[in-house]
Motif scaffolding. Sequence first.
Motif, PDB file in Angstrom:
ATOM      1  N   GLY A 241       0.816  -1.201   0.000  1.00 27.71           N
ATOM      2  CA  GLY A 241       0.000   0.000   0.000  1.00 27.71           C
ATOM      3  C   GLY A 241       0.851   1.253   0.000  1.00 27.71           C
ATOM      4  N   TYR A 242       0.561   2.167  -0.909  1.00 25.18           N
ATOM      5  CA  TYR A 242       1.341   3.387  -1.072  1.00 25.18           C
ATOM      6  C   TYR A 242       0.414   4.602  -1.098  1.00 25.18           C
ATOM      7  N   PRO A 243       0.936   5.770  -0.746  1.00 23.89           N
ATOM      8  CA  PRO A 243       0.089   6.967  -0.723  1.00 23.89           C
ATOM      9  C   PRO A 243      -0.498   7.269  -2.102  1.00 23.89           C
ATOM     10  N   GLU A 244      -1.717   7.767  -2.096  1.00 26.96           N
ATOM     11  CA  GLU A 244      -2.358   8.189  -3.336  1.00 26.96           C
ATOM     12  C   GLU A 244      -1.581   9.365  -3.923  1.00 26.96           C
ATOM     13  N   ARG A 245      -1.678   9.516  -5.256  1.00 28.83           N
ATOM     14  CA  ARG A 245      -0.880  10.528  -5.949  1.00 28.83           C
ATOM     15  C   ARG A 245      -1.737  11.255  -6.991  1.00 28.83           C
ATOM     16  N   ILE A 246      -1.672  12.582  -6.965  1.00 27.53           N
ATOM     17  CA  ILE A 246      -2.256  13.416  -8.006  1.00 27.53           C
ATOM     18  C   ILE A 246      -1.133  14.245  -8.611  1.00 27.53           C
ATOM     19  N   GLU A 247      -1.036  14.201  -9.936  1.00 30.06           N
ATOM     20  CA  GLU A 247      -0.031  14.990 -10.645  1.00 30.06           C
ATOM     21  C   GLU A 247      -0.721  15.827 -11.719  1.00 30.06           C
ATOM     22  N   ILE A 248      -0.326  17.077 -11.826  1.00 33.36           N
ATOM     23  CA  ILE A 248      -0.953  17.992 -12.774  1.00 33.36           C
ATOM     24  C   ILE A 248       0.135  18.730 -13.556  1.00 33.36           C
ATOM     25  N   ILE A 249       0.043  18.641 -14.886  1.00 35.14           N
ATOM     26  CA  ILE A 249       0.942  19.379 -15.765  1.00 35.14           C
ATOM     27  C   ILE A 249       0.232  20.653 -16.222  1.00 35.14           C
ATOM     28  N   GLY A 250       0.867  21.785 -15.983  1.00 28.81           N
ATOM     29  CA  GLY A 250       0.325  23.061 -16.439  1.00 28.81           C
ATOM     30  C   GLY A 250       1.315  23.771 -17.342  1.00 28.81           C
ATOM     31  N   THR A 251       0.864  24.799 -18.011  1.00 32.28           N
ATOM     32  CA  THR A 251       1.757  25.537 -18.921  1.00 32.28           C
ATOM     33  C   THR A 251       2.814  26.337 -18.157  1.00 32.28           C
ATOM     34  N   LYS A 252       2.622  26.516 -16.853  1.00 31.75           N
ATOM     35  CA  LYS A 252       3.590  27.261 -16.049  1.00 31.75           C
ATOM     36  C   LYS A 252       4.330  26.406 -15.034  1.00 31.75           C
ATOM     37  N   GLY A 253       4.003  25.106 -14.979  1.00 27.71           N
ATOM     38  CA  GLY A 253       4.691  24.274 -14.003  1.00 27.71           C
ATOM     39  C   GLY A 253       4.014  22.946 -13.770  1.00 27.71           C
ATOM     40  N   PHE A 254       4.502  22.237 -12.764  1.00 24.74           N
ATOM     41  CA  PHE A 254       4.069  20.880 -12.455  1.00 24.74           C
ATOM     42  C   PHE A 254       3.750  20.787 -10.969  1.00 24.74           C
ATOM     43  N   ALA A 255       2.669  20.078 -10.647  1.00 23.02           N
ATOM     44  CA  ALA A 255       2.289  19.859  -9.254  1.00 23.02           C
ATOM     45  C   ALA A 255       2.223  18.377  -8.972  1.00 23.02           C
ATOM     46  N   SER A 256       2.795  17.974  -7.851  1.00 19.16           N
ATOM     47  CA  SER A 256       2.754  16.581  -7.416  1.00 19.16           C
ATOM     48  C   SER A 256       2.236  16.538  -5.991  1.00 19.16           C
ATOM     49  N   LEU A 257       1.091  15.906  -5.809  1.00 17.11           N
ATOM     50  CA  LEU A 257       0.477  15.763  -4.485  1.00 17.11           C
ATOM     51  C   LEU A 257       0.511  14.286  -4.119  1.00 17.11           C
ATOM     52  N   VAL A 258       1.385  13.906  -3.213  1.00 16.40           N
ATOM     53  CA  VAL A 258       1.559  12.509  -2.807  1.00 16.40           C
ATOM     54  C   VAL A 258       1.123  12.374  -1.359  1.00 16.40           C
ATOM     55  N   GLY A 259       0.011  11.650  -1.145  1.00 20.20           N
ATOM     56  CA  GLY A 259      -0.566  11.633   0.191  1.00 20.20           C
ATOM     57  C   GLY A 259      -0.954  13.049   0.563  1.00 20.20           C
ATOM     58  N   GLY A 260      -0.383  13.559   1.641  1.00 16.92           N
ATOM     59  CA  GLY A 260      -0.663  14.929   2.054  1.00 16.92           C
ATOM     60  C   GLY A 260       0.473  15.883   1.784  1.00 16.92           C
ATOM     61  N   THR A 261       1.449  15.492   0.948  1.00 13.16           N
ATOM     62  CA  THR A 261       2.592  16.357   0.652  1.00 13.16           C
ATOM     63  C   THR A 261       2.505  16.892  -0.772  1.00 13.16           C
ATOM     64  N   LEU A 262       2.575  18.190  -0.909  1.00 10.15           N
ATOM     65  CA  LEU A 262       2.514  18.848  -2.213  1.00 10.15           C
ATOM     66  C   LEU A 262       3.871  19.425  -2.582  1.00 10.15           C
ATOM     67  N   ARG A 263       4.263  19.215  -3.847  1.00  9.42           N
ATOM     68  CA  ARG A 263       5.438  19.876  -4.393  1.00  9.42           C
ATOM     69  C   ARG A 263       5.016  20.621  -5.662  1.00  9.42           C
ATOM     70  N   LEU A 264       5.224  21.927  -5.648  1.00  7.40           N
ATOM     71  CA  LEU A 264       4.993  22.760  -6.816  1.00  7.40           C
ATOM     72  C   LEU A 264       6.345  23.097  -7.443  1.00  7.40           C
ATOM     73  N   SER A 265       6.491  22.830  -8.738  1.00  7.93           N
ATOM     74  CA  SER A 265       7.726  23.133  -9.461  1.00  7.93           C
ATOM     75  C   SER A 265       7.347  24.000 -10.659  1.00  7.93           C
ATOM     76  N   LEU A 266       7.658  25.291 -10.576  1.00  7.85           N
ATOM     77  CA  LEU A 266       7.237  26.238 -11.600  1.00  7.85           C
ATOM     78  C   LEU A 266       8.368  26.522 -12.584  1.00  7.85           C
ATOM     79  N   LEU A 267       7.976  26.800 -13.830  1.00  8.87           N
ATOM     80  CA  LEU A 267       8.970  27.092 -14.860  1.00  8.87           C
ATOM     81  C   LEU A 267       9.789  28.333 -14.522  1.00  8.87           C
ATOM     82  N   SER A 268       9.292  29.184 -13.680  1.00 10.67           N
ATOM     83  CA  SER A 268      10.021  30.382 -13.251  1.00 10.67           C
ATOM     84  C   SER A 268      11.215  30.033 -12.378  1.00 10.67           C
ATOM     85  N   GLY A 269      11.284  28.766 -11.939  1.00  9.95           N
ATOM     86  CA  GLY A 269      12.354  28.334 -11.058  1.00  9.95           C
ATOM     87  C   GLY A 269      11.939  28.230  -9.600  1.00  9.95           C
ATOM     88  N   ARG A 270      10.739  28.701  -9.285  1.00  7.06           N
ATOM     89  CA  ARG A 270      10.283  28.648  -7.894  1.00  7.06           C
ATOM     90  C   ARG A 270       9.812  27.255  -7.529  1.00  7.06           C
TER      91      ARG A 270
END
Length: 334
Positions: A241-270
């Motif tokens: 059993g592993y944490p659920e995962r939502i990933e979203i590709i946008g024109t300005k960046g990528f979001a990864s939500l794994v369990g309750g942890t979110l990582r936002l990686s934006l093309l601006s470098g932020r």
Amino acid sequence: MTSKIGVAVVGLGPASQPHSRSLVDLADRVDVRWAVSRSTERVMAHAEQFAFPTTTDMEAAIHDPAVDAVIVLTPPSSHLEVAQICLAAGKHVLVEKPLELTLERAGRLVDLANTSGLRFGVVLQHRFRPASLRLKQALDEGELGKVQAGFLAVPWWRPQSYYDEPGRGTIMRDGGGVLLTQAIHSLDLFRSLVGVSKVVKADVRTTDLHRMETEDLVTALLELGNGATGTLMATTAAYPGYPERIEIIGTKGFASLVGGTLRLSLLSGREEVVEAEGKTGSGASIMDFPHDAHRAVLVDFLDAIRDGRQPLVSGDEALASQRLVADILDAGNG
């Protein structure tokens, strides 16, 4: 000083644990008048943990004039009947997911709630995690740009002993398998974030890892609200059993939500990380998660009663997610 809201909790199975802990935390806002179960054993076991008045008389508890709202934690097959009694008695209702066993009964329940003039909410607590709220904000404010694709994976595990319990994994008791019983939390969150306009294709099956009536593995190709591509995989056959995962590709960046942890990686470098608050119940220990999100659901429900509005996860919102479950199953079984 604001008066407390009188609450009755109906149903004292495993789902009552995070709710009861949350009610203890919210003692300055609620007065738990009754904790109710038809089972004397469950009443006694609950009383050993929580100092709430207990009874096996559901009707008396619901009709207690000191009760303003009822938290319905009974099996899904009873939600329509129990909520109908509560609404007829003039009580606000918060009901555990799913709304009901079938889409038709779920629709009847929501119709009753919508015409009652009372507050009606559904426990789909993943929307209330801090990381989920931050991702919702990022999407709403355009930080990720235009959504290009979305992915949802729920690689959970349940041992055969879980399905050997009477009624587990059956249409009669649970109304469905992994989608309605386990993955609905993540599916509801995913739908609230990116929308789902169509189920393009789906595959629904039961793996060789389980003996059960309903499905334990679903894959689907979806069309998101803006026409982008979405994919889904949900299972209870992914050991351990592993944490659920939502990933979203946008024109300005990528979001990864794994369990309750979110990582936002934006093309601006932020880069931005919102850390998890704990485990998610993805493995054999189904209640292995903190009660923070349940407490947030209850806070929203109490605020809705105070403010005269519907809760964030209203009956209509929960019904839309259950309709999506039905659409996926129909596509996979057709």
